[in-house]
Design a protein around this motif. Structure first.
Motif, PDB file in Angstrom:
ATOM      1  N   PHE A   1     -36.815   1.061 -29.132  1.00  0.00           N
ATOM      2  CA  PHE A   1     -37.902   0.550 -29.969  1.00  0.00           C
ATOM      3  C   PHE A   1     -39.201   0.505 -29.176  1.00  0.00           C
ATOM      4  N   SER A   2     -39.136   0.057 -27.930  1.00  0.00           N
ATOM      5  CA  SER A   2     -40.323   0.005 -27.074  1.00  0.00           C
ATOM      6  C   SER A   2     -40.863   1.412 -26.823  1.00  0.00           C
TER       7      SER A   2
ATOM      8  N   GLU B   1     -45.122   5.310 -27.740  1.00  0.00           N
ATOM      9  CA  GLU B   1     -45.483   6.678 -28.107  1.00  0.00           C
ATOM     10  C   GLU B   1     -46.510   6.681 -29.243  1.00  0.00           C
ATOM     11  N   GLY B   2     -46.262   5.855 -30.273  1.00  0.00           N
ATOM     12  CA  GLY B   2     -47.193   5.788 -31.405  1.00  0.00           C
ATOM     13  C   GLY B   2     -48.559   5.264 -31.005  1.00  0.00           C
ATOM     14  N   LEU B   3     -48.572   4.216 -30.176  1.00  0.00           N
ATOM     15  CA  LEU B   3     -49.855   3.640 -29.749  1.00  0.00           C
ATOM     16  C   LEU B   3     -50.593   4.571 -28.788  1.00  0.00           C
TER      17      LEU B   3
ATOM     18  N   VAL C   1     -47.352   0.350 -36.151  1.00  0.00           N
ATOM     19  CA  VAL C   1     -46.190  -0.481 -35.830  1.00  0.00           C
ATOM     20  C   VAL C   1     -45.310  -0.661 -37.065  1.00  0.00           C
ATOM     21  N   ALA C   2     -45.941  -0.899 -38.232  1.00  0.00           N
ATOM     22  CA  ALA C   2     -45.161  -1.055 -39.468  1.00  0.00           C
ATOM     23  C   ALA C   2     -44.444   0.244 -39.830  1.00  0.00           C
ATOM     24  N   GLY C   3     -45.107   1.392 -39.587  1.00  0.00           N
ATOM     25  CA  GLY C   3     -44.488   2.670 -39.914  1.00  0.00           C
ATOM     26  C   GLY C   3     -43.358   3.053 -38.985  1.00  0.00           C
ATOM     27  N   ILE C   4     -43.289   2.426 -37.808  1.00  0.00           N
ATOM     28  CA  ILE C   4     -42.223   2.726 -36.847  1.00  0.00           C
ATOM     29  C   ILE C   4     -41.123   1.676 -36.912  1.00  0.00           C
ATOM     30  N   TRP C   5     -41.509   0.419 -37.069  1.00  0.00           N
ATOM     31  CA  TRP C   5     -40.567  -0.684 -36.913  1.00  0.00           C
ATOM     32  C   TRP C   5     -39.401  -0.615 -37.905  1.00  0.00           C
ATOM     33  N   TYR C   6     -39.711  -0.525 -39.202  1.00  0.00           N
ATOM     34  CA  TYR C   6     -38.636  -0.591 -40.200  1.00  0.00           C
ATOM     35  C   TYR C   6     -37.695   0.620 -40.147  1.00  0.00           C
ATOM     36  N   PRO C   7     -38.215   1.874 -40.181  1.00  0.00           N
ATOM     37  CA  PRO C   7     -37.275   3.007 -40.104  1.00  0.00           C
ATOM     38  C   PRO C   7     -36.515   3.074 -38.780  1.00  0.00           C
TER      39      PRO C   7
END
Length: 201
Positions: free
Chosen positions: A119-120, A125-127, A179-185
């Motif tokens: 998750f980290s 990567e996204g940020l 973060v929202a687009g990565i966290w849930y999936p």
């Protein structure tokens, strides 16, 4: 204040920008407005200049505030529409991207990576992508602001403080969306057993 001689010398095209305001005491006798209208021709005419009509300050204030409120409402609707579209676009992009990497996540888990580590990794990567995209965005935004393509505020089109604040707000909003687009999936993908995810691929 201007006198009759100055009024007579005014350019006709500029007369529309001048107003005559009369302030009356509270408790003025009823019919003041009607008596003033009757005196238009005899007392308040200078050559071809005359008073066309009367509006109370209450009416003027209401119309002015109504125009401002309509402009603010349209502005907020436009901003809201753009924010929703950008939010959904970014959310969908990172959501889809994370869903497509289920096999990669499963492989990392099978090699001993913990869910926290994965998750980290995804968040970093996204940020990082956001930070890399921010630098050219700052340059483009600076060019637009210095060339006066943005809105006028406090007598300026470009202010350093305003520029930094808007950049900060934009960065934070996009970061939250990522973060929202990565966290849930990612949470859904990591809840599946690695062998099952790899078998599906």
């Amino acid at each position: 204040m201007i006198d009759d001689s100055e009024i007579a010398e005014l350019d006709e095209s500029r007369l529309v920008y001048y107003e005559l305001c009369l302030r009356t005491r509270s408790g003025t006798a009823p019919g003041f407005e009607d008596r003033l209208r009757q005196d238009f021709e005899s007392h308040y005419r200078s050559g071809n200049l005359f008073i066309k009509g009367i509006q109370s300050m209450e009416t003027v204030r209401h119309r002015f505030q109504l125009d401002e409120m309509n402009e603010l409402r349209n502005y907020l609707w436009g901003v809201g529409f753009l924010l929703v579209n950008i939010f959904l676009g970014l959310l969908g992009t990172f959501w889809f991207r994370t869903q497509q990497r289920r096999s990669e996540l499963a492989l990392r888990m099978s090699f001993g990576s913990t869910r926290r580590q994965i998750f980290s990794y995804l968040l970093k990567e996204g940020l990082l992508l956001l930070v890399l995209a921010t630098f050219p965005a700052i340059l483009v935004d600076h060019v637009l602001a210095t060339n006066e393509y943005n809105s006028w505020l406090n007598g300026h089109y470009f202010e350093a403080g305003r520029f930094v604040i808007t950049l900060g707000i934009t960065f934070v909003l996009i970061a939250i969306t990522i973060v929202a687009g990565i966290w849930y999936p990612a949470r859904q993908a990591m809840s599946i057993q690695p062998a099952e995810a790899l078998h599906e691929e």
